[in-house]
Write an enzyme that holds these catalytic residues in place. Structure first.
Site, PDB file in Angstrom:
ATOM      1  N   ASP A  41      -6.585 -36.192  -9.266  1.00 37.31           N
ATOM      2  CA  ASP A  41      -6.460 -36.088 -10.713  1.00 37.31           C
ATOM      3  C   ASP A  41      -6.042 -34.370 -10.941  1.00 37.31           C
ATOM      4  OD1 ASP A  41      -8.421 -38.375 -11.149  1.00 37.31           O
ATOM      5  OD2 ASP A  41      -9.681 -37.190 -13.125  1.00 37.31           O
TER       6      ASP A  41
ATOM      7  N   ASP B   3     -10.787 -38.052  -4.864  1.00 37.08           N
ATOM      8  CA  ASP B   3     -10.783 -38.583  -5.759  1.00 37.08           C
ATOM      9  C   ASP B   3     -10.585 -37.020  -6.714  1.00 37.08           C
ATOM     10  OD1 ASP B   3     -11.417 -39.863  -8.489  1.00 37.08           O
ATOM     11  OD2 ASP B   3     -13.524 -40.306  -7.284  1.00 37.08           O
TER      12      ASP B   3
ATOM     13  N   LYS C 208     -13.625 -29.368   4.883  1.00 39.30           N
ATOM     14  CA  LYS C 208     -14.263 -28.131   4.577  1.00 39.30           C
ATOM     15  C   LYS C 208     -15.606 -28.314   5.669  1.00 39.30           C
ATOM     16  CE  LYS C 208     -15.409 -25.307   1.709  1.00 39.30           C
ATOM     17  NZ  LYS C 208     -15.163 -24.246   1.036  1.00 39.30           N
TER      18      LYS C 208
ATOM     19  N   TYR D  30     -19.655 -41.404  -1.041  1.00 42.62           N
ATOM     20  CA  TYR D  30     -18.875 -42.448  -1.903  1.00 42.62           C
ATOM     21  C   TYR D  30     -19.753 -43.790  -1.056  1.00 42.62           C
ATOM     22  CZ  TYR D  30     -16.614 -39.845  -5.477  1.00 42.62           C
ATOM     23  OH  TYR D  30     -16.574 -39.411  -5.896  1.00 42.62           O
TER      24      TYR D  30
ATOM     25  N   ASP E 259     -11.486 -26.481  -0.943  1.00 43.97           N
ATOM     26  CA  ASP E 259     -11.231 -25.265  -2.574  1.00 43.97           C
ATOM     27  C   ASP E 259      -9.683 -24.601  -2.168  1.00 43.97           C
ATOM     28  OD1 ASP E 259     -11.492 -23.939   0.282  1.00 43.97           O
ATOM     29  OD2 ASP E 259     -13.982 -23.168  -0.916  1.00 43.97           O
TER      30      ASP E 259
END
Ligand code: NAI
Ligand code: MG
Length: 348
Positions: free
Chosen positions: A249, A245, A188, A135, A221
């Site tokens: 959620d 982010d 990752k 971002y 993941d």
């Protein structure tokens, strides 16, 4: 205390109106000043984050932010104002707690397919790096527009301070009675060997400086699957901007969904509080958005300003309304934003 209130777009003004009413009721001395940002502001002024809003946010003791509607197509000159605000105010730590909904107590009928037996014991916090990663705003087109490139910015400085924030949080949660403090470092680095390689290296260095708090590392993941399936195994999760982010959620399902998910954006001596959800165009204007995430933001703000008693009053009132109703449709009820807000204020 001066609070800059930025309602934004869509349901932002609807839920923030409720939060402001609650704040006024519990802390009448707080000075509130409203400022514009978002898509409507962009259409009015050609700026999603007008200079006056940024100045007001800087001058205030804290910011209460609703939500903004950012188009998914490229609009010249438009940048998400919340992403800009986080960077401009250097609000580097995005703290997103999720406490499992006690569904039996609430008699809720939420449609949450991943809500499971573990959900009720979920008590985790996602600590999301807020200023860089994917971002960072370093995107460009090349090859006559046929190639799009996004640079993923990871620095030692930002990685170290977010991981320190995570360990500090784990320690203070343990001091407040949370059993089994642990920091899960999510990355990752097996694929993003350079950028997440640096994040991982720095995170493990910081972890070694905090031997009193357990830590583990996990690839993002499998972390997503475990957050969905066994949220009770987590305490503090620390990760980079985009991963945080998305994971937050996923995690918020266990707490009753987006209508109940709140977050703090913290920097050195600065703070902005906002619901995790966006502008929700599918329900905007109907007066049925759940205001409880925004109301919890008001409680977080009061707590951050060391007004613990007022924060506790807001939380107790909101919990009573959660349990006894009225409830908005996302929680299986049929009540409006205003009815829920009024009920919280009555409970105060
Ligand atoms: P969203 O979070 O706005 O909505 C996702 C779903 O959750 C929708 O079905 C919505 O109705 C529901 N929902 C969200 N908040 C709710 C509440 N308080 N009560 C009841 N239901 C609620 O995400 P979406 O739809 O992907 O994005 C919509 C717009 O919001 C986009 O323009 C996006 O850019 C923006 N957005 C802004 C954010 C911010 O301002 N921090 C964060 C996320 C999205
Ligand atoms: Mg989000």
């Amino acid at each position: 205390m001066r609070v800059c209130v930025i309602p934004g777009d869509g349901i932002g003004p609807e839920v923030l109106g409720a939060a402001v009413d609650v704040l006024r009721a519990v802390a009448p001395d707080v000075e509130l000043a409203e400022a514009e940002a978002g898509w409507a502001a962009f259409q009015r002024h050609g700026e999603a984050l007008p200079a006056a809003t940024l100045a007001a946010a800087r001058a205030a003791d804290a910011v209460l932010f609703g939500a903004v509607a950012s188009p998914s197509h490229s609009v010249p000159g438009y940048r998400s104002p919340i992403v800009s605000l986080r960077r401009e105010l250097d609000l580097y730590a995005n703290i997103r707690p999720v406490v499992g909904l006690q569904i039996a107590d609430c008699r809720l009928q939420i449609e949450a397919p991943i809500y499971n037996l573990q959900s009720a014991i979920c008590n985790l916090v996602v600590v999301r790096e807020n200023t860089e990663g994917l971002y960072a705003g370093r995107e460009r087109l090349e090859d006559g527009g046929d190639t799009a490139i996004a640079e993923r910015l990871i620095t030692r400085r930002a990685s170290a301070r977010i991981v320190r924030a995570a360990f500090d949080l784990a320690r203070s949660r343990a001091a407040a009675g949370k059993a089994h403090p642990k920091v899960t470092i999510v990355h990752k680095a097996n694929v993003l060997r350079v950028s997440d390689g640096l994040f991982r290296t720095v995170a493990l260095e910081v972890a070694a400086q905090h031997p009193d708090i357990a830590h583990e590392e996990m690839l993002v993941d499998v972390a997503a699957m475990r957050v969905a399936q066994t949220p009770g195994r987590f305490d503090v999760i620390v990760t980079t901007n985009l991963f945080g982010d998305i994971l937050s959620d996923v995690a918020c399902i266990h707490g009753g969904g987006l209508g109940l998910a709140s977050s703090a954006n913290l920097g050195e001596g600065r703070a902005l509080f906002e619901p995790v959800h966006g502008a929700a165009p599918d329900i905007a204007g109907q007066g049925i958005a759940n205001p409880l995430a925004a109301i919890e933001c008001a409680a977080m703000l009061l707590e951050w300003r060391r007004r613990a008693e007022a924060a506790a009053r807001v939380r107790a009132a909101a919990a009573a309304v959660m349990s006894d109703g009225p409830r908005t449709p996302d929680l299986g009820g049929a009540s409006t934003t205003a009815e829920v807000a009024r009920a919280v204020i009555e409970r105060l």
